[in-house]
Design a protein around this motif. Structure first.
Motif, PDB file in Angstrom:
ATOM      1  N   UNK A  93       0.759  -1.291   0.069  1.00  0.00           N
ATOM      2  CA  UNK A  93       0.027   0.035   0.123  1.00  0.00           C
ATOM      3  C   UNK A  93       0.919   1.489  -0.056  1.00  0.00           C
ATOM      4  N   UNK A  94       0.242   2.366   0.493  1.00  0.00           N
ATOM      5  CA  UNK A  94       0.822   3.699   0.424  1.00  0.00           C
ATOM      6  C   UNK A  94      -0.216   4.846   0.495  1.00  0.00           C
ATOM      7  N   UNK A  95       0.114   5.776  -0.608  1.00  0.00           N
ATOM      8  CA  UNK A  95      -0.745   6.817  -0.576  1.00  0.00           C
ATOM      9  C   UNK A  95      -2.068   6.593  -1.163  1.00  0.00           C
ATOM     10  N   UNK A  96      -3.030   6.986  -0.621  1.00  0.00           N
ATOM     11  CA  UNK A  96      -4.672   6.847  -1.313  1.00  0.00           C
ATOM     12  C   UNK A  96      -4.623   7.562  -2.595  1.00  0.00           C
ATOM     13  N   UNK A  97      -4.417   8.630  -2.580  1.00  0.00           N
ATOM     14  CA  UNK A  97      -4.330   9.407  -3.856  1.00  0.00           C
ATOM     15  C   UNK A  97      -3.680   8.750  -5.252  1.00  0.00           C
ATOM     16  N   UNK A  98      -2.515   8.252  -4.877  1.00  0.00           N
ATOM     17  CA  UNK A  98      -1.897   7.347  -5.847  1.00  0.00           C
ATOM     18  C   UNK A  98      -2.748   6.129  -6.144  1.00  0.00           C
ATOM     19  N   UNK A  99      -3.280   5.465  -5.267  1.00  0.00           N
ATOM     20  CA  UNK A  99      -4.251   4.229  -5.462  1.00  0.00           C
ATOM     21  C   UNK A  99      -5.281   4.698  -6.248  1.00  0.00           C
ATOM     22  N   UNK A 100      -6.160   5.787  -5.882  1.00  0.00           N
ATOM     23  CA  UNK A 100      -7.194   6.247  -6.761  1.00  0.00           C
ATOM     24  C   UNK A 100      -6.549   6.660  -8.319  1.00  0.00           C
ATOM     25  N   UNK A 101      -5.485   7.260  -8.244  1.00  0.00           N
ATOM     26  CA  UNK A 101      -5.098   7.630  -9.794  1.00  0.00           C
ATOM     27  C   UNK A 101      -4.814   6.235 -10.548  1.00  0.00           C
ATOM     28  N   UNK A 102      -4.215   5.330  -9.995  1.00  0.00           N
ATOM     29  CA  UNK A 102      -3.902   4.060 -10.924  1.00  0.00           C
ATOM     30  C   UNK A 102      -5.277   3.516 -11.010  1.00  0.00           C
ATOM     31  N   UNK A 103      -6.248   3.420 -10.179  1.00  0.00           N
ATOM     32  CA  UNK A 103      -7.514   2.978 -10.651  1.00  0.00           C
ATOM     33  C   UNK A 103      -8.539   3.584 -11.568  1.00  0.00           C
ATOM     34  N   UNK A 104      -8.126   4.721 -11.632  1.00  0.00           N
ATOM     35  CA  UNK A 104      -8.847   5.971 -12.507  1.00  0.00           C
ATOM     36  C   UNK A 104      -8.293   5.665 -13.913  1.00  0.00           C
TER      37      UNK A 104
END
Length: 439
Positions: free
Chosen positions: A239-250
């Motif tokens: 895991x890590x930064x949520x905004x990075x996770x959202x950006x990848x999914x987007x």
């Protein structure tokens, strides 16, 4: 105090930080004196300083009190990080520092020491002839063979252009090299093209401020190569930064929520919403996960599963469905991470301590359990020699007459070029099952 972001999964808002500060700030001298437990705490600290036989390290004592207070919550994701570790953590998060261009793992079974896990081309270590498997013995004149890994990292890194002398051991022999600290960029995305023109992108962590930029570049490269399908590998990504996770999914979704957050009052808000973009990848997609896929990895795989955008293949994921507010800039230079929200998938699933169940369940076969054995009944110092894989292994009994042996786990293939993925379809059952989805 400065709560900049809910990392390890979430970016914090100013309101959350203000509440956290107000609650922590409530414990003044007056408030502690107003309760029996508070007065006891202050008296115990005073009595330790007054009566304890040996000199007391005040900083260590107070940090122990902080750690103990947090430990009483019995929450592994709420923790305090000491200043020295916080500095290393900050460099890792920024994705840049000055070092010798290697990856390290612990050298000893108790997690101490340092061993070279990879040497990157173009770095000082590669130029000096450092090899995978070499172990750190000394940095300068300081013995680091049993130091904590972060202590070794701290001694190796430093100011640009400065030098560091390291004594390594290889095959029982020592050698010393002098290396210049040069710029190092952490590359958290690896890619290659698999048989059948199937693209492969492995995302190793979301805890890197450069992840979104690196991932977008990898997706763009796959589109240029006109791959027939894409495999996103999130195995062992904690895991890590949520905004990075959202950006990848987007980059794979065209619309709808990616993740929602729920606070302790039960209020739920959508944190990230997908929007269509010309840079999105819209072709066939498979996501690989295992038991170590956690946090932001589960945000991505959960969103893609709920949208039926990708087939999830592998093992049940870790199950970290909560987010922390990191409060850094503490007076001592340390940081505290406080669990403050739980997160939900687009369909409202709460996966904490449950994980995400793959669409196709496959056991991860890349690593096998190393041979290990224990025994007893000997005299202290007695030696036992056994034949393991055709080679003699000698162990020595400890003061209680016990002995143990743990073989070295097989090292997965790694590239010396950052960003280049190395895989073995023949020994990787999850990857093989992923490729089969495109036939």
């Amino acid at each position: 105090m400065n709560a900049k972001r809910l990392t390890l999964i979430l970016t914090a808002g100013a309101a959350t930080a203000a509440v956290a500060y107000a609650q922590l700030g409530a414990y003044t001298q007056e408030s502690l004196n107003s309760s029996a437990t508070g007065r006891t705490f202050l008296e115990v600290l005073s009595d330790l300083n007054k009566y304890y036989l040996h000199p007391i390290d005040q900083e260590k004592l107070l940090r122990g009190a902080i750690t103990g207070a947090i430990g009483s919550l019995d929450d592994q994701f709420t923790y305090y990080s000491e200043p020295a570790d916080t500095a290393i953590d900050s460099e890792n998060l920024n994705g840049e520092f000055y070092g010798i261009g290697v990856q390290l793992i612990a050298a000893n079974s108790d997690g101490t020491g340092g061993k070279i896990d990879n040497v990157f081309r173009g770095g000082s270590a590669a130029s000096a002839g450092v090899q995978i498997g070499d172990t750190f013995q000394k940095i300068g004149d300081e013995d680091v063979s049993t130091k904590k890994l972060n202590d070794i990292v701290r001694l190796v890194r430093g100011e640009k252009g400065t030098t560091v002398n390291v004594t390594f051991a290889r095959d029982g022999k020592s050698y010393v090299v002098k290396m210049e600290r040069q710029p190092v960029t952490i590359v958290s995305v690896e890619q290659t093209v698999l048989p059948g023109n199937i693209g492969y992108i492995a995302l190793n962590t979301f805890y890197n401020a450069k992840v979104s930029e690196q991932f977008r570049a990898a997706v763009a490269d796959m589109k240029k190569k006109n791959v027939k399908g894409l495999i996103l590998d999130l195995r062992d990504n904690g895991g890590g930064l949520l905004n990075a996770g959202v950006d990848v999914a987007d980059q794979f979704l065209q619309s709808g929520p990616v993740v929602s957050l729920r606070d302790r009052a039960g209020k739920t808000v959508v944190y990230g919403t997908a929007k269509p973009a010309t840079t999105d990848y819209t072709g066939p997609l498979v996501v690989l996960v295992n038991k170590n896929s956690a946090s932001a990895s589960e945000v991505v795989s959960g969103a893609l599963q709920d949208d039926a955008r990708a087939k999830i293949i592998g093992e049940q994921t870790f199950g970290k469905g909560v987010a922390q507010t990191p409060i850094d800039g503490l007076p001592d230079g340390g940081k505290v991470a406080i669990v403050s929200n739980e997160w939900l998938t687009p369909k409202g699933r709460q996966i904490h301590k449950k994980g995400i169940t793959p669409d196709v369940v496959v056991t991860d076969t890349r690593s096998t359990q190393p041979l290990n054995f224990t025994g007893g009944g000997l005299k202290a110092g007695d030696k036992v020699t056994l034949t393991v894989a055709g080679k003699p292994v000698t162990v020595t009994a400890d003061k209680d007459g016990k002995f143990s042996y743990t073989g070295e786990a097989a090292r997965p293939p790694r590239s010396a070029a950052q960003g280049e993925a190395v895989v073995d379809v023949n020994t990787d059952a999850i990857l093989k099952a992923g490729l089969a989805q495109f036939k």
